[in-house]
Design an enzyme around this catalytic site. Structure first.
Site, PDB file in Angstrom:
ATOM      1  N   LYS A 122       0.859  -1.183  -0.032  1.00  0.00           N
ATOM      2  CA  LYS A 122       0.005   0.030  -0.077  1.00  0.00           C
ATOM      3  C   LYS A 122       0.992   1.329  -0.076  1.00  0.00           C
ATOM      4  CE  LYS A 122      -1.677   2.468   3.244  1.00  0.00           C
ATOM      5  NZ  LYS A 122      -1.712   3.954   2.600  1.00  0.00           N
ATOM      6  N   GLU A 136      10.706   0.825   9.658  1.00  0.00           N
ATOM      7  CA  GLU A 136      11.946   2.011   9.227  1.00  0.00           C
ATOM      8  C   GLU A 136      11.028   3.363   9.686  1.00  0.00           C
ATOM      9  OE1 GLU A 136      14.587   1.437   8.397  1.00  0.00           O
ATOM     10  OE2 GLU A 136      14.970  -0.494   7.570  1.00  0.00           O
ATOM     11  N   CYS A 182      14.000  10.648   5.867  1.00  0.00           N
ATOM     12  CA  CYS A 182      13.948  10.102   7.236  1.00  0.00           C
ATOM     13  C   CYS A 182      15.488  10.102   7.804  1.00  0.00           C
ATOM     14  CB  CYS A 182      13.562   8.384   7.293  1.00  0.00           C
ATOM     15  SG  CYS A 182      14.606   7.670   6.114  1.00  0.00           S
ATOM     16  N   GLU A 190      11.215  15.585  14.936  1.00  0.00           N
ATOM     17  CA  GLU A 190      11.238  15.237  13.252  1.00  0.00           C
ATOM     18  C   GLU A 190      10.385  16.207  12.747  1.00  0.00           C
ATOM     19  OE1 GLU A 190       9.950  11.783  11.318  1.00  0.00           O
ATOM     20  OE2 GLU A 190      11.746  11.847  10.186  1.00  0.00           O
TER      21      GLU A 190
HETATM   22  P1  NAD Z   1       2.962   8.209   7.893  1.00  0.00           P
HETATM   23  O1  NAD Z   1       3.535   7.358   9.265  1.00  0.00           O
HETATM   24  O2  NAD Z   1       1.953   9.151   8.283  1.00  0.00           O
HETATM   25  O3  NAD Z   1       2.554   7.126   6.978  1.00  0.00           O
HETATM   26  C1  NAD Z   1       3.130   5.924   6.290  1.00  0.00           C
HETATM   27  C2  NAD Z   1       2.150   5.128   5.996  1.00  0.00           C
HETATM   28  O4  NAD Z   1       1.257   4.571   6.849  1.00  0.00           O
HETATM   29  C3  NAD Z   1       1.238   5.897   4.798  1.00  0.00           C
HETATM   30  O5  NAD Z   1       0.870   4.838   3.809  1.00  0.00           O
HETATM   31  C4  NAD Z   1       0.141   5.916   5.656  1.00  0.00           C
HETATM   32  O6  NAD Z   1      -1.145   5.869   4.786  1.00  0.00           O
HETATM   33  C5  NAD Z   1      -0.039   4.762   6.569  1.00  0.00           C
HETATM   34  N1  NAD Z   1      -1.014   4.685   7.616  1.00  0.00           N
HETATM   35  C6  NAD Z   1      -1.120   5.593   8.294  1.00  0.00           C
HETATM   36  N2  NAD Z   1      -1.771   5.494   9.343  1.00  0.00           N
HETATM   37  C7  NAD Z   1      -1.922   4.026   9.618  1.00  0.00           C
HETATM   38  C8  NAD Z   1      -2.366   3.283  10.491  1.00  0.00           C
HETATM   39  N3  NAD Z   1      -3.049   3.628  11.458  1.00  0.00           N
HETATM   40  N4  NAD Z   1      -2.188   2.093  10.145  1.00  0.00           N
HETATM   41  C9  NAD Z   1      -1.408   1.320   9.021  1.00  0.00           C
HETATM   42  N5  NAD Z   1      -1.059   2.236   8.203  1.00  0.00           N
HETATM   43  C10 NAD Z   1      -1.066   3.550   8.399  1.00  0.00           C
HETATM   44  O7  NAD Z   1       4.333   8.639   7.208  1.00  0.00           O
HETATM   45  P2  NAD Z   1       4.388   9.811   6.189  1.00  0.00           P
HETATM   46  O8  NAD Z   1       4.094  10.998   6.645  1.00  0.00           O
HETATM   47  O9  NAD Z   1       3.793   9.290   4.824  1.00  0.00           O
HETATM   48  O10 NAD Z   1       5.990   9.523   6.025  1.00  0.00           O
HETATM   49  C11 NAD Z   1       6.956  10.306   6.702  1.00  0.00           C
HETATM   50  C12 NAD Z   1       7.547   9.682   7.756  1.00  0.00           C
HETATM   51  O11 NAD Z   1       8.174   8.329   7.271  1.00  0.00           O
HETATM   52  C13 NAD Z   1       8.539  10.350   8.486  1.00  0.00           C
HETATM   53  O12 NAD Z   1       8.457  10.143   9.701  1.00  0.00           O
HETATM   54  C14 NAD Z   1       9.877   9.518   8.216  1.00  0.00           C
HETATM   55  O13 NAD Z   1      10.760   9.898   9.117  1.00  0.00           O
HETATM   56  C15 NAD Z   1       9.494   8.245   7.807  1.00  0.00           C
HETATM   57  N6  NAD Z   1      10.540   7.545   6.917  1.00  0.00           N
HETATM   58  C16 NAD Z   1      11.055   6.461   7.544  1.00  0.00           C
HETATM   59  C17 NAD Z   1      12.072   5.787   6.577  1.00  0.00           C
HETATM   60  C18 NAD Z   1      12.918   5.021   7.136  1.00  0.00           C
HETATM   61  O14 NAD Z   1      13.505   4.031   6.284  1.00  0.00           O
HETATM   62  N7  NAD Z   1      13.448   4.844   8.433  1.00  0.00           N
HETATM   63  C19 NAD Z   1      11.947   6.355   5.325  1.00  0.00           C
HETATM   64  C20 NAD Z   1      10.953   7.207   4.598  1.00  0.00           C
HETATM   65  C21 NAD Z   1      10.264   7.765   5.586  1.00  0.00           C
END
Ligand code: NAD
Length: 500
Positions: A173, A249, A283, A386
């Protein structure tokens, strides 16, 4: 969407719009899956695993399919780069030089893993009682992947490629802001008829319903999540219902340490690249620059001068350094943090505003200028939380011990940097940093061949490298008593003594 080998819409027929953040224009209507669609995709992946040929194919046979996907990505690189740039706001330079070739190389790396990592390991046997022993490495089953919006195409490849290479089936997804490139990949794979039905399923929809189903559903054997630490905690809770393994991650607030023997030009380049690449929506960005006090003033002046020269503009122009953030709402988040920074620290030395000189047709409310706060206390919220935008905190330190203590004073532990002219000194500092990656005299140098992941609240497990392949496999020990008759097996308590 792709479910059970068929390209399809959501069963409800519902869609949501996705926009180009640079201009605000609508690009497409995207299928809005619900829990029912997620359950269909999971059921298809379950059947493909339990009954299909995929888990029983040899590693080299699966590798051939992964290499074909890599080739498909290469053949469609220009189209995919444009989709990625238009949907997420990253520059076409980043999409065509990093995102699309990066995903291609992830498929190639995991193809190599499937070809070369053994499925069987012989173990020492024993003469009395006679036994033969070996380990089998087996796929886990149905693996779901949930990915964020900042690097949608690469993140899709990091979830799909290792899962399929190891013989699992997959449901992915993408994030709602940026579903298009993963959906396009699914379409290309389906049209090329590369995989048996159900081996790969891609569905778009809200995290709160579709994402939760992918983490909680009892037919799922593993969930791999990349996103915020807050949602990562929720994924762990959901997966705990059926004791599923998770790879997480999560977020970061990485420290980039500049020692007093660093070449200041090179270090400034590493700090600016390490912070502002993709507008800081990375990230592992080095959003805290820890600078030794004896070079502090000179170095901060260099940073400010060069940050002001970073160009913002049309992401589809190869010369643009930074495009918009992913959405206006992300700019609002950054504005809230900059206002907080003004309270905590004072005015930023550069940036601190949206640009006022963009070309006509670009949405100024979607862009934010590279911003640097100096003399930041590491306890300040802007140094601990962050922000996920183009905001750098510069923090002075006195000794290497201080630098390590400040770097480690964070709930996160994803990555970091050390900039120094003395490689021994730099490596001694790197060894003490509690993070999954440290770049010495550079930053952001990720490669599918090298493991990536976080300490502390930056995550659990590793993606990429050999670790990122093995985490998609179960280990089974098989003990063989070659005597098929006559051995009295009862009560041989030597069993746990280490002497069998
Ligand atoms: P997010 O956590 O809001 O969403 C990530 C994904 O989770 C999306 O597909 C979203 O639809 C889904 N999601 C949201 N709520 C959910 C739930 N309750 N249950 C299951 N899935 C759910 O993150 P974002 O805003 O899309 O991305 C930014 C974040 O991602 C930052 O914190 C960044 O550091 C992190 N990130 C980490 C890495 C890594 O490798 N460590 C890489 C890229 C981004």
């Amino acid at each position: 969407m792709l479910i059970d080998g068929e390209l399809c819409d959501a069963a409800s027929g519902e869609t949501f719009a996705t926009h180009n953040p640079a201009t605000g224009e609508k690009i497409a209507d995207v299928p809005k899956a619900d829990r029912g669609d997620a359950q269909r995709a999971i059921a298809a992946a379950r059947t493909a695993f339990d009954e299909g040929p995929w888990p029983h194919m040899t590693g080299p046979e699966r590798a051939e399919k992964l290499r074909a996907i890599a080739q498909l990505i290469a053949d469609n690189a220009s189209d995919l780069s444009e989709i990625e740039s238009r949907d997420g706001g990253g520059t076409i330079r980043k999409a065509s030089l990093a995102d699309i070739p990066g995903a291609q190389s992830a498929f190639e790396w995991f193809a190599q893993m499937a070809e070369t990592r053994p499925d069987r390991l012989e173990l020492e046997g024993s003469p009395f009682p006679a036994s033969e022993n070996y380990q089998r490495y087996e796929p886990l089953g149905v693996c779901t992947g949930i990915i964020p919006w900042n690097f949608p195409f690469i993140m899709a490849s990091w979830k799909i490629a290792p899962a399929l290479a190891a013989g699992n089936t997959s449901v992915l997804k993408p994030a709602s802001f940026t579903s298009l490139s993963a959906l396009r990949l699914a379409q290309l794979i389906a049209e090329a008829d590369l995989l048996p039905p159900g081996v790969l399923n891609v569905i778009s929809g809200p995290g709160g319903t579709v994402g939760e189903e992918l983490a909680a559903n009892p037919l799922v054997d593993k969930t791999a999540f990349t996103g915020s630490t807050e949602v990562g905690r929720r994924i762990m809770q959901l997966a705990s219902g059926t004791v599923k393994p998770v790879t997480l991650e999560l977020g970061g607030k990485s420290a980039n340490i500049v020692l007093d023997d660093a070449d200041l030009d090179q270090a400034a380049a590493a700090v600016l690249w390490g912070t502002f690449m993709h507008g800081g929506q990375v990230c592992e960005s080095g959003t805290r620059a820890l600078v030794q006090r004896s070079i502090y003033d000179e170095f901060v002046n260099l940073l400010v001068e060069r940050a002001a020269a970073i160009s913002l503009g049309d992401p589809l122009d190869m010369l643009t350094d930074l495009g918009p953030l992913v959405d206006r709402s992300q700019v609002e988040t950054v504005e809230r943090y900059v206002a907080l920074g003004r309270e905590e620290v004072g005015d930023p030395l550069v940036g601190g505003a949206k640009p006022d000189d963009l070309a006509a047709g670009l949405d100024p409310n979607a862009f934010y200028r590279p911003t640097i706060f100096a003399d930041v206390d590491n306890k300040a919220r802007i140094a601990q939380e962050e922000i996920f935008g183009p905001v750098l905190c510069v923090i002075p330190f006195d000794t290497d011990d201080d630098a390590v203590a400040i770097a480690n004073d964070s709930i996160y532990g994803l990555a970091g940097g050390v900039q120094s002219g003395d490689l021994d000194r730099a490596q001694a500092v790197a060894a003490r940093m509690r993070t999954g990656t440290v770049w010495i005299n550079d930053y952001h140098m990720l490669d599918p061949k090298r493991p990536f992941g976080g300490y502390k609240q930056s995550g659990i497990g590793r993606e990429l490298g050999t670790e990122g392949y093995d985490i998609y496999r179960q280990v089974k020990h098989i003990y063989v008593n070659p005597e098929t008759k006559g051995r009295d097996n009862h009560f041989h308590y030597a069993v746990l003594s280490g002497n069998i």
